[in-house]
Design an enzyme around this catalytic site. Structure first.
Site, short mmCIF file in Angstrom:
data_model
loop_
_atom_site.label_atom_id
_atom_site.label_comp_id
_atom_site.label_asym_id
_atom_site.label_seq_id
_atom_site.Cartn_x
_atom_site.Cartn_y
_atom_site.Cartn_z
N CYS A 129 25.02 -8.60 -12.03
CA CYS A 129 23.98 -8.60 -13.06
C CYS A 129 24.55 -8.81 -14.47
CB CYS A 129 23.17 -7.31 -12.97
SG CYS A 129 21.63 -7.33 -13.92
N GLU B 46 21.61 -8.12 -5.71
CA GLU B 46 21.96 -6.77 -6.18
C GLU B 46 20.97 -5.73 -5.62
OE1 GLU B 46 22.40 -4.42 -10.48
OE2 GLU B 46 21.35 -6.34 -10.35
N LYS C 129 30.30 -2.27 -9.81
CA LYS C 129 30.06 -2.79 -11.16
C LYS C 129 30.79 -1.96 -12.20
CE LYS C 129 26.14 -4.16 -14.10
NZ LYS C 129 24.66 -4.14 -14.22
#
Length: 513
Positions: free
Chosen positions: A376, A265, A327
């Protein structure tokens, strides 16, 4: 004296449950961790004290589990981190308190009337905690069993919530056995069925593990976590060294002719991905072309709407962007500030906007193969994760930056969710984590022995990973129907509450008459 004893028992449950989770990983303790609290609650003289005992247990558990939030102070104001920690612990502990209040009301004349409702309600509460106020499923009971591979196979049917159910069921059975010990025959009869369910869940797990399934080809992956300290990641003066580090490790990994190289990430500096740092953009394109490398990497992307997204990009050897995913489930106060118009911005970089859709990415040049990527925090939300697989992903990736919490138990706790995502969807999962644990997980939740830990600064992981074969393996019950099990548990619990309250109201009316 009894009051103090019950307080100690409640706190003991919190301690045992902390020890059952990473990094202690004493997972057998979870199977008895709630017993002290349950015994204390059943002896509490009134509902108010039962609620208090549950809250003590919850404060002890979450206070010990997520202490690392306070350690964010190098990146945010110490007052804010402490306040956030206290608020989150105080909120999450309420679920223990409500559970204790529910258990206190349960009749204990038979095991069925005490043991099963306790497990049902706990499971329903975990599901509520997974979405209420944006959701905080961290520390769910099931995650304590992440390396107890036989126990977690039922997650392919029920999700992680089914594992929580069985563990709490066992706890409630033990507690019932203890409090009913004066009538040994009743105690033994009461726990027989719950123990049988726990045994059957292990038997099902053993059966699943005996069948390796079939694959739809394979992909040779190279994971390059880099392990860049968080204090350096966002500073422009460190960008050249970080960039060179990733290129060097990528060349090392690609010596084995990989299908895909994976960086974690936000590993590509936004100025490089946007093309503003032209020299670095050219160097990256040359490295990909010369090594014939397909690269999957995270970066911050500013779109045409002038909003910044936490994204992953798939780049071809020619430097072409083959696809991206942004995300969708952001971290409150970490990636965005709720009610930002009324509150100051506590984080030290521009906030992110949530992504808009589930996107699958082509898998290098492997025909008819696609991958989904969770970024994440998204990896702890099973219902979001499964949607990639339901859409047709043959492999799932988790790209994360855990360097915020290096030296704490947070990276290991974050890792503990990944095996469940693999089992729930019967899909291989790769995990590339800056400052965390990078690994390959098979569809049964088994982590390959080659794991890159945060201390392995130059570590790369190369592995040939079989892909999910949707035609032969199909999709799991959990992939198809999602959180059906905890919702059912909650509905049954609410029905029991309604039935009990109706009886209570009727008894009051009869007395009044």
């Amino acid at each position: 004296m009894k009051h103090h004893r019950n307080n100690i028992l409640a706190a003991l449950s919190g301690i045992l449950l902390v020890l059952s989770h990473p990094s202690f990983n004493l997972f057998p303790l979870a199977w008895i961790g709630l017993v002290p609290l349950l015994i204390a609650v059943t002896s509490a003289p009134n509902a108010k004290l039962a609620f208090k005992l549950g809250y003590i247990s919850g404060l002890t558990f979450f206070g010990g589990l997520i202490y690392w939030i306070v350690l964010l102070y190098p990146f945010a104001n110490i007052f804010v981190t402490v306040l956030g920690y206290v608020a989150l612990v105080a909120y999450a502990a309420l679920y223990f308190a409500v559970f204790a209040l529910f258990v206190h009301q349960l009749p204990r004349k038979s095991g069925m009337s005490f043991i099963f409702p306790a497990a049902l309600f706990w499971t329903g509460l975990e599901w509520i905690r997974s979405w209420l106020l944006t959701g905080f499923p961290w520390g769910s009971m099931g995650y304590s069993q992440w390396n107890n591979v036989a126990a977690i196979q039922i997650a392919s049917i029920t999700g992680v919530y089914g594992v929580s159910f069985v563990v709490v069921l066992f706890n409630a059975a033990i507690a019932y056995f203890v409090i009913s010990w004066s009538n040994r025959l009743r105690a033994i009869k009461g726990v027989a069925f719950p123990f049988a369910i726990a045994a059957l869940s292990f038997a099902y797990g053993a059966f699943c593990l005996s069948d390796s399934g079939s694959a739809n080809g394979s992909v040779k992956l190279g994971l390059v976590p880099g392990h860049i300290p968080q204090a350096e990641k966002w500073k422009s003066e460190h960008a050249p060294r970080i960039f060179n580090r990733y290129l060097g490790l990528t060349e090392k990994a690609n010596a084995e002719n990989l299908d895909l190289v994976v960086w974690p990430e936000t590993s590509i500096h936004p100025q490089i991905s946007s093309g503003r740092a032209k020299a670095y953009k050219i160097r990256l394109s040359e490295a990909l072309r010369n090594g014939e490398i397909y690269l999957l990497a995270g970066t911050a992307v500013r779109e045409a709407d002038n909003k910044v997204y936490n994204s992953v990009l798939l780049l071809s050897p020619e430097g072409e962007n083959l696809g991206s995913y942004s995300k969708m489930h952001l971290v409150p106060f970490g990636e965005y500030v709720p009610f930002s118009s009324a509150l100051p911005n506590f984080i030290q970089f521009e906030t992110f906007a949530p992504g808009k859709s589930i996107n699958l990415l082509p898998l290098a040049d492997i025909e008819d193969a696609e991958m989904g990527i969770a970024i994440c925090f998204e990896s702890v939300f099973p219902d979001l994760f499964r949607k990639f697989v339901a859409k047709g992903a043959n492999i799932m990736g988790i790209l994360t930056n855990d360097s915020w919490f290096v030296g704490t138990t947070a990276p290991a706790q974050h890792l503990s969710a990944a095996p469940f995502r693999a089992v729930e969807n019967r899909i291989p999962v790769f995990r590339c984590a800056n400052g965390g644990f990078s690994c390959i997980i098979d569809p049964f939740g088994r982590i390959a022995s080659l794991t890159i830990t945060p201390s392995q600064l130059d570590g790369v992981l190369v592995e040939d990973v079989p892909l999910k074969n949707h035609q032969s393996a199909g999709i799991t019950l959990y992939t198809r129907y999602g959180d059906w099990f905890p919702i059912l548990c909650l509905l049954v619990s609410l029905a029991l509450i309604g039935h009990r309250n109706r009886n209570w109201v009727q008894s009051k009316l009869r007395r009044a008459a």
